[in-house]
Design a protein around this motif. Sequence first.
Motif, short mmCIF file in Angstrom:
data_model
loop_
_atom_site.label_atom_id
_atom_site.label_comp_id
_atom_site.label_asym_id
_atom_site.label_seq_id
_atom_site.Cartn_x
_atom_site.Cartn_y
_atom_site.Cartn_z
N LYS A 1 2.74 -6.79 -10.87
CA LYS A 1 3.06 -6.75 -9.44
C LYS A 1 4.06 -5.63 -9.14
O LYS A 1 3.88 -4.84 -8.21
CB LYS A 1 3.62 -8.11 -9.01
CG LYS A 1 3.51 -8.41 -7.56
CD LYS A 1 3.91 -9.86 -7.31
CE LYS A 1 4.07 -10.09 -5.84
NZ LYS A 1 4.50 -11.43 -5.52
N TYR B 1 2.10 -5.20 -0.14
CA TYR B 1 1.61 -5.60 -1.45
C TYR B 1 0.11 -5.91 -1.41
O TYR B 1 -0.64 -5.52 -2.31
CB TYR B 1 2.37 -6.80 -2.03
CG TYR B 1 1.75 -7.22 -3.34
CD1 TYR B 1 1.95 -6.44 -4.48
CD2 TYR B 1 0.91 -8.32 -3.43
CE1 TYR B 1 1.34 -6.77 -5.69
CE2 TYR B 1 0.29 -8.64 -4.62
CZ TYR B 1 0.51 -7.87 -5.75
OH TYR B 1 -0.11 -8.19 -6.93
N GLU C 1 -1.74 -11.46 -11.94
CA GLU C 1 -0.58 -11.09 -11.11
C GLU C 1 0.73 -11.55 -11.76
O GLU C 1 1.39 -12.47 -11.29
CB GLU C 1 -0.74 -11.69 -9.71
CG GLU C 1 0.27 -11.17 -8.72
CD GLU C 1 0.09 -11.81 -7.37
OE1 GLU C 1 -0.27 -11.08 -6.43
OE2 GLU C 1 0.28 -13.03 -7.24
N GLU D 1 -2.53 -4.05 -3.75
CA GLU D 1 -3.37 -4.78 -4.70
C GLU D 1 -4.84 -4.42 -4.50
O GLU D 1 -5.56 -4.18 -5.48
CB GLU D 1 -3.17 -6.29 -4.54
CG GLU D 1 -4.03 -7.09 -5.48
CD GLU D 1 -3.94 -8.60 -5.25
OE1 GLU D 1 -4.41 -9.34 -6.12
OE2 GLU D 1 -3.39 -9.03 -4.21
N GLN D 2 -5.28 -4.35 -3.26
CA GLN D 2 -6.67 -3.98 -2.98
C GLN D 2 -6.97 -2.57 -3.48
O GLN D 2 -8.02 -2.33 -4.07
CB GLN D 2 -6.97 -4.08 -1.47
CG GLN D 2 -7.02 -5.50 -0.96
CD GLN D 2 -8.15 -6.29 -1.59
OE1 GLN D 2 -9.30 -5.89 -1.54
NE2 GLN D 2 -7.80 -7.42 -2.20
N ILE E 1 2.29 -2.22 -9.45
CA ILE E 1 1.43 -1.94 -8.30
C ILE E 1 2.27 -1.53 -7.09
O ILE E 1 1.93 -0.58 -6.38
CB ILE E 1 0.53 -3.16 -7.99
CG1 ILE E 1 -0.51 -3.32 -9.08
CG2 ILE E 1 -0.13 -3.03 -6.61
CD1 ILE E 1 -1.31 -4.60 -9.01
N GLU E 2 3.37 -2.23 -6.88
CA GLU E 2 4.26 -1.89 -5.76
C GLU E 2 4.91 -0.53 -5.96
O GLU E 2 5.07 0.24 -5.00
CB GLU E 2 5.33 -2.97 -5.58
CG GLU E 2 4.76 -4.27 -5.05
CD GLU E 2 5.76 -5.42 -5.04
OE1 GLU E 2 5.62 -6.29 -4.16
OE2 GLU E 2 6.68 -5.45 -5.89
N ARG F 1 -9.53 -9.27 -6.60
CA ARG F 1 -8.09 -9.52 -6.53
C ARG F 1 -7.61 -9.84 -7.93
O ARG F 1 -8.40 -10.08 -8.83
CB ARG F 1 -7.76 -10.67 -5.59
CG ARG F 1 -8.31 -12.02 -6.06
CD ARG F 1 -7.88 -13.17 -5.16
NE ARG F 1 -8.47 -14.41 -5.57
CZ ARG F 1 -8.07 -15.17 -6.58
NH1 ARG F 1 -7.04 -14.80 -7.32
NH2 ARG F 1 -8.67 -16.31 -6.86
N LEU F 2 -6.29 -9.84 -8.10
CA LEU F 2 -5.72 -10.26 -9.38
C LEU F 2 -5.80 -11.77 -9.49
O LEU F 2 -5.72 -12.48 -8.48
CB LEU F 2 -4.26 -9.82 -9.46
CG LEU F 2 -3.99 -8.32 -9.39
CD1 LEU F 2 -2.49 -8.06 -9.30
CD2 LEU F 2 -4.58 -7.61 -10.59
#
Length: 158
Positions: free
Chosen positions: A89, A101, A84, A105-106, A92-93, A120-121
């Motif tokens: 991050k 978030y 992460e 992430e999932q 991903i967002e 998870r990261l």
Amino acid sequence: MRGLSYRYKLACPSLPLRYIQVKRLKVKIYSAPGKNLNLSLRQSHARIRYSASKATQLSISRSLAEVTKGTAVTVNAVLPGPTETESLKAFIESVNPDLSYAEAEQKFMAENRPSSLIYRLAKPAEVANIVAFLVSERAAVINCAAIHAKGGTVQNIG
């Protein structure tokens, strides 16, 4: 290799590497190539270069461990999995702007790292804890190791 040799020449221009007495522990942090069979041709070319550079870095770690044998120096490579970082991050967002978030992430893990066992990261501090252990006296016998910190994302033994 040229960069490593150049840095060595700048640091110790007249002293052969085998005569340097080093008292510090060395840890190299690399990311290891994963297995993804659904790559486009362009991604495949990038993956080939990426994999070759990582193999080279691991080879350099092995060579440094050989050069420092018989000393207190240990040379290890830490190979973190998806971590992460601020850039990951943000990526991903940006791909999932309508999700929180945690949900994004999932989704990222489900779509891109389905073999993850922690799902998870990794946190940067978790990778740092591994490095802290490797440079401690408790890890004095760990040398020339490639430490995978991937949360189980790569399905292999070893």
